[in-house]
Design an enzyme around this catalytic site. Structure first.
Site, PDB file in Angstrom:
ATOM      1  N   GLY B  87       0.823  -1.202   0.000  1.00 51.39           N
ATOM      2  CA  GLY B  87       0.000   0.000   0.000  1.00 51.39           C
ATOM      3  C   GLY B  87       0.854   1.247   0.000  1.00 51.39           C
ATOM      4  O   GLY B  87       2.062   1.188   0.197  1.00 51.39           O
ATOM      5  N   GLY B  90       0.464   8.749   2.574  1.00 52.89           N
ATOM      6  CA  GLY B  90       1.069  10.050   2.364  1.00 52.89           C
ATOM      7  C   GLY B  90       2.527  10.050   2.779  1.00 52.89           C
ATOM      8  O   GLY B  90       3.321  10.818   2.273  1.00 52.89           O
ATOM      9  N   MET B  91       2.876   9.151   3.716  1.00 58.47           N
ATOM     10  CA  MET B  91       4.209   9.179   4.256  1.00 58.47           C
ATOM     11  C   MET B  91       5.173   8.264   3.523  1.00 58.47           C
ATOM     12  O   MET B  91       6.376   8.493   3.524  1.00 58.47           O
ATOM     13  CB  MET B  91       4.156   8.756   5.715  1.00 58.47           C
ATOM     14  CG  MET B  91       4.709   9.807   6.611  1.00 58.47           C
ATOM     15  SD  MET B  91       3.978   9.807   8.253  1.00 58.47           S
ATOM     16  CE  MET B  91       3.259   8.241   8.461  1.00 58.47           C
ATOM     17  N   LYS B 109       8.544  -0.389   5.271  1.00 55.97           N
ATOM     18  CA  LYS B 109       7.966   0.919   4.965  1.00 55.97           C
ATOM     19  C   LYS B 109       9.077   1.870   4.547  1.00 55.97           C
ATOM     20  O   LYS B 109       9.983   2.150   5.316  1.00 55.97           O
ATOM     21  CB  LYS B 109       7.247   1.458   6.194  1.00 55.97           C
ATOM     22  CG  LYS B 109       6.533   2.756   5.937  1.00 55.97           C
ATOM     23  CD  LYS B 109       5.514   3.030   7.010  1.00 55.97           C
ATOM     24  CE  LYS B 109       4.532   4.082   6.549  1.00 55.97           C
ATOM     25  NZ  LYS B 109       3.296   4.030   7.289  1.00 55.97           N
ATOM     26  N   TYR B 159       5.075  -8.327   9.971  1.00 59.72           N
ATOM     27  CA  TYR B 159       4.075  -8.427   8.909  1.00 59.72           C
ATOM     28  C   TYR B 159       2.795  -9.050   9.462  1.00 59.72           C
ATOM     29  O   TYR B 159       2.812 -10.136  10.035  1.00 59.72           O
ATOM     30  CB  TYR B 159       4.611  -9.284   7.760  1.00 59.72           C
ATOM     31  CG  TYR B 159       3.599  -9.561   6.688  1.00 59.72           C
ATOM     32  CD1 TYR B 159       3.213  -8.564   5.806  1.00 59.72           C
ATOM     33  CD2 TYR B 159       3.008 -10.821   6.567  1.00 59.72           C
ATOM     34  CE1 TYR B 159       2.276  -8.799   4.838  1.00 59.72           C
ATOM     35  CE2 TYR B 159       2.059 -11.076   5.598  1.00 59.72           C
ATOM     36  CZ  TYR B 159       1.698 -10.059   4.730  1.00 59.72           C
ATOM     37  OH  TYR B 159       0.763 -10.299   3.782  1.00 59.72           O
ATOM     38  N   ASP B 202      -2.643   9.500  15.420  1.00 54.14           N
ATOM     39  CA  ASP B 202      -3.358   9.205  14.176  1.00 54.14           C
ATOM     40  C   ASP B 202      -4.037   7.846  14.281  1.00 54.14           C
ATOM     41  O   ASP B 202      -3.973   7.038  13.363  1.00 54.14           O
ATOM     42  CB  ASP B 202      -2.387   9.251  12.989  1.00 54.14           C
ATOM     43  CG  ASP B 202      -3.126   9.322  11.660  1.00 54.14           C
ATOM     44  OD1 ASP B 202      -4.302   9.743  11.662  1.00 54.14           O
ATOM     45  OD2 ASP B 202      -2.549   8.945  10.634  1.00 54.14           O
ATOM     46  N   LYS B 204      -6.790   5.373  13.863  1.00 53.77           N
ATOM     47  CA  LYS B 204      -7.995   5.250  13.045  1.00 53.77           C
ATOM     48  C   LYS B 204      -8.050   3.813  12.552  1.00 53.77           C
ATOM     49  O   LYS B 204      -7.035   3.111  12.600  1.00 53.77           O
ATOM     50  CB  LYS B 204      -7.966   6.242  11.889  1.00 53.77           C
ATOM     51  CG  LYS B 204      -6.733   6.148  11.038  1.00 53.77           C
ATOM     52  CD  LYS B 204      -6.738   7.246  10.008  1.00 53.77           C
ATOM     53  CE  LYS B 204      -5.462   7.184   9.187  1.00 53.77           C
ATOM     54  NZ  LYS B 204      -5.306   8.336   8.318  1.00 53.77           N
ATOM     55  N   PRO B 205      -9.213   3.375  12.085  1.00 55.90           N
ATOM     56  CA  PRO B 205      -9.331   1.955  11.718  1.00 55.90           C
ATOM     57  C   PRO B 205      -8.285   1.490  10.712  1.00 55.90           C
ATOM     58  O   PRO B 205      -7.850   0.349  10.765  1.00 55.90           O
ATOM     59  CB  PRO B 205     -10.748   1.867  11.150  1.00 55.90           C
ATOM     60  CG  PRO B 205     -11.493   2.932  11.878  1.00 55.90           C
ATOM     61  CD  PRO B 205     -10.506   4.057  12.055  1.00 55.90           C
ATOM     62  N   ASN B 207      -5.273   2.241  10.640  1.00 56.97           N
ATOM     63  CA  ASN B 207      -4.001   2.023  11.322  1.00 56.97           C
ATOM     64  C   ASN B 207      -4.070   0.876  12.310  1.00 56.97           C
ATOM     65  O   ASN B 207      -3.181   0.711  13.123  1.00 56.97           O
ATOM     66  CB  ASN B 207      -3.568   3.299  12.052  1.00 56.97           C
ATOM     67  CG  ASN B 207      -2.841   4.240  11.119  1.00 56.97           C
ATOM     68  OD1 ASN B 207      -2.353   3.809  10.081  1.00 56.97           O
ATOM     69  ND2 ASN B 207      -2.789   5.503  11.466  1.00 56.97           N
TER      70      ASN B 207
END
Lengths: 213, 534
Positions: B87, B90-91, B109, B159, B202, B204-205, B207
């Site tokens: 995926g 933004g980062m 990442k 993972y 941050d 949120k679902p 994450n």
């Protein structure tokens, strides 16, 4: 009433082995859709996956005692693991014996019926409404796909499930790209319709069960 | 194929393409242009759940065939063999990779190079990341390694095979017990972060990742803070995304962001797992932001009757606007959830009458404004009637009747406004009713030449609070027409006509001013929207 979730069915099946048929009947379309998408994607050819599904159901039936989970998600994950194991064997066999041998063993072509709904041993005389469950979304979607006409199933299978671009879908189906796209649009519309019907039926049962709110 | 179908196919195909590539979907934009495609998009999402993905959970299949083709331009890391892209955010980009020396699967990442402009930022990022890597908790995604390749920082993380909670919730809410268990585990993980001085910021679902047994894992913690000192971020596009899960103090960019902001976000997540939607989710980020700052979420039990009353209390306590009213810590929230699951009495208390009134006022401000204003007018009219001797009863009844009818209609409007499918239309209908009722009052009271005409500018100004320029124009034009009609009834002489005309012009100018402000706020909102993360 007879309206049950997969979780309920799992519990019942533990107590009463006869319920197992019903449980497996509910998961057949799901396994068929997944098996076909995965195998065909891997082998890049049209394959009859019905034997694979049958084999998986048989093994699941045999090993049901070893399944410890209680939720729909756990159940489907378990089924998928068995499917994965069988699929690996299937692919190895297909690759070593060559396409021809595989063809001899499993019929391929227009008569392919791997995804068509077939009479299930589970349906011993129960009415259609009894057969409906409050299903997990994935099961409902698989049932809906299985109700589509063959060419609609094919285009959904290639574009959505195997995630092929339209150019490849057109090649595989031997039609022009616009024709395939139009077919896809119609298939999606019909799928939405079927899904809405299935969902409504399933929800109506859920409401009956819990009483009006 | 006719052009309309061709467009539909193109739109659906490009959406599906995004979904399949794991890119943040263009769903909101697409739906704004083609609301009729909602069903088809849901259908595409459903089908994709069944799709044969590269990173799919039938791993043996991938192992038997030739290695899956790996996209070009992947960064080369000695110890990692990149298998596929999971995926993009933004980062950075997240890959599924194989760590060769330990022979394990990791999520890798890569931080986008633009995000960390200077050496100083990079050094700070490394320090923070190393610190985060020391955190170990069964419900936190472990960071295995932090490194840099060609100046580009990366993380290797545990993972997690399953979908994110966000994806899971697309299929609707969880059973209340299950939701409580899940949020309990997440709250404990967040409490662990807080203990070590890390604020997630941050939550949120998307994450929260789920493994095959549906155990939740918190990820991406502290990253936002690590980025926060980077002054370049506004120009490179990293700013916190959807305000749906953001606490009011965070949305207002206040300095008070702390552990209690995470408690709010946990409440927002609990809310969504119970009801299937976040506490505030409006058509645009601006509207969502306004709601986060000013209004109250609908009680969860109103959306899902199966939610137990205690769980609703727990959820609403997290979502209090005032941090001091929330649970004092994520650990306290976890304890209360634990008590709920054990069937013990919970700590959260039902709101007092005063609190409930305040919540109602925040939830339905338009109705409250009507009730207060019209109630006040009714009282004054009644008082005036009692004090004076020469007001005829039938005249008084006419005025009072109109006021009462106006109040009743406002109530009805609010009820209909609460229905999402009617809410846009109801705003216009309500504005129209306001103008009609107000004009009737002026007519009955013969008050067109009195200070009461201030009501028209008032209605126009108030209509701007919905942030719809069409609504402002609608109210302005309705007011101008009504005023003109009333003046027509009371035509005295041509001498005063120019003053009436001036009033009309003032109304139009006011409408213009309010519209202008609404447009300006909208423009800022679009700027904000473009900068949002998935």
């Amino acid at each position: 009433m007879d309206e049950l979730s997969i979780t309920d069915l799992l519990q019942r099946a533990r107590a009463e082995p006869a319920e197992l048929d019903r449980l497996f009947g509910q998961c057949r379309n799901y396994l068929a859709v997944i098996a076909r998408a995965h195998i065909e994607k891997r082998l890049q050819a049209k394959v009859d996956a019905s034997d694979l599904v049958q084999q998986t159901l048989l093994e699941a039936y045999r090993d049901f005692r070893n399944f410890r989970g209680g939720t729909e998600a756990e159940w489907l994950a378990w089924l998928k693991r068995i499917l994965a194991h069988n699929a690996a064997n299937f692919i190895r066999h297909w690759q070593t014996t060559g396409k021809r041998a595989a063809k001899r063993e499993v019929p391929i072509g227009p008569g392919d019926s791997s995804m068509a709904p077939r009479p299930e041993p589970a349906d011993n005389g129960e009415s259609p409404s009894q057969a409906l469950l409050r299903k997990e979304r994935a099961l409902l979607v698989a049932d809906a796909v299985a109700q589509l006409p063959a060419d609609y199933q094919e285009v959904i299978n290639l574009r959505n499930l195997q995630r092929l671009p339209f150019q490849d879908v057109a090649e595989r189906m031997g039609r022009s790209r616009p024709a395939v796209q139009m077919l896809w649009l119609r298939a999606l519309n019909q799928l939405q319709q079927i899904l809405a019907d299935l969902t409504n039926a399933s929800q109506a049962l859920a409401v009956n069960r819990h009483g009006p709110r | 194929m006719d052009p309309a179908d061709e467009k539909t196919v193109a739109a659906l195909d490009s959406y599906l393409h995004d979904v399949q590539a794991g890119r943040p979907s263009s769903r909101e934009h697409l739906l704004a242009d083609h609301p009729e495609l909602a069903g088809a998009l849901a259908c595409l999402d459903d089908l994709d759940e069944l799709a044969a993905k590269d990173e799919d959970d039938i791993p043996t299949i991938a192992q038997t065939g030739p290695a899956a083709p790996v996209a070009r331009n992947l960064p080369i890391l000695d110890n990692y063999e990149i298998e596929c892209e999971l995926g993009r955010g933004g980062m950075g980009i997240v890959y599924k990779a194989r760590q060769k020396d330990l022979d394990r699967t990791v999520a890798l990442k890569m931080i986008l190079s633009g995000q960390l402009a200077t050496d100083e930022h990079r050094a700070r990022f490394r320090d923070e990341a190393r610190f985060a890597a020391r955190l170990q908790h069964p419900n936190i995604v472990s960071i295995y390694e932090v490194g840099e390749i060609l100046g580009q920082p990366y993380f290797a993380m545990q993972y997690i095979g399953g979908p994110s909670l966000a994806r899971q919730l697309r299929h609707g809410p969880l059973a209340p017990e299950q939701a409580a268990h899940l949020v309990l585990a997440v709250a404990q993980a967040v409490a662990h972060l807080h203990q070590h001085g890390v604020i997630h910021r941050d939550l949120k679902p998307s994450n929260i990742l789920l493994d095959e047994e549906s155990r939740p894992f918190v990820t991406d913690f502290g990253l936002v803070k690590m980025m926060a000192g980077d002054t370049q971020r506004t120009s490179t596009g990293v700013i916190v995304g959807t305000p749906s899960y953001m606490s009011p103090e965070q949305a207002a960019k206040s300095a008070l962001v702390g552990p209690l902001s995470d408690v709010y976000s946990l409440g927002a997540i609990l809310y969504e797992t119970l009801t299937g939607r976040p506490p505030f989710h409006e058509a645009t980020p601006l509207d969502t932001l306004v709601h986060v700052l000013e209004s109250e979420p609908a009680p969860p039990r109103q959306l899902n009757h199966a939610v137990p009353a205690d769980l609703e209390l727990i959820c609403l306590r997290c979502l209090e606007k005032d941090p001091a009213r929330r649970y004092p810590s994520a650990a306290a929230l976890a304890r209360d959830l634990q008590r709920f699951l054990q069937g013990d009495a919970i700590e959260a208390r039902p709101a007092s009458i005063g609190q409930r009134l305040a919540r109602w006022a925040r939830r339905e401000p338009a109705l409250i404004a009507h009730l207060v204003t019209l109630g006040g007018c009714t009282l004054i009219a009644q008082g005036a009637y009692q004090l004076s001797v020469d007001v005829p009863l039938d005249f008084h009844l006419k005025i009072m009747g109109t006021l009462v009818a106006w109040i009743a209609c406002s109530y009805g409007c609010q009820v209909l406004l609460n229905r999402p499918e009617l809410s846009e239309r109801m705003k216009f209908i309500w504005a129209w009713l306001d103008v009609v009722f107000f004009s009737s009052l002026l007519y009955f009271d013969d008050a067109i030449a009195t200070p009461l005409v201030i009501g028209y500018p008032l209605l126009i100004a108030a209509s701007g609070l919905w942030f719809r320029d069409a609504l402002v124009w609608f109210t302005t034009i309705m007011s101008m027409i009504s005023y003109a009609v009333l003046v027509g009834f009371e035509w005295h002489s041509i001498i005063d006509a120019h003053k009436n005309l001036m009033f009309e012009v003032s109304l139009a100018v006011l409408g213009f001013v309010v519209t202008y402000q609404v447009r300006r706020v909208r423009a800022l909102s679009r700027y904000y929207e473009r900068r949002s993360l998935p």
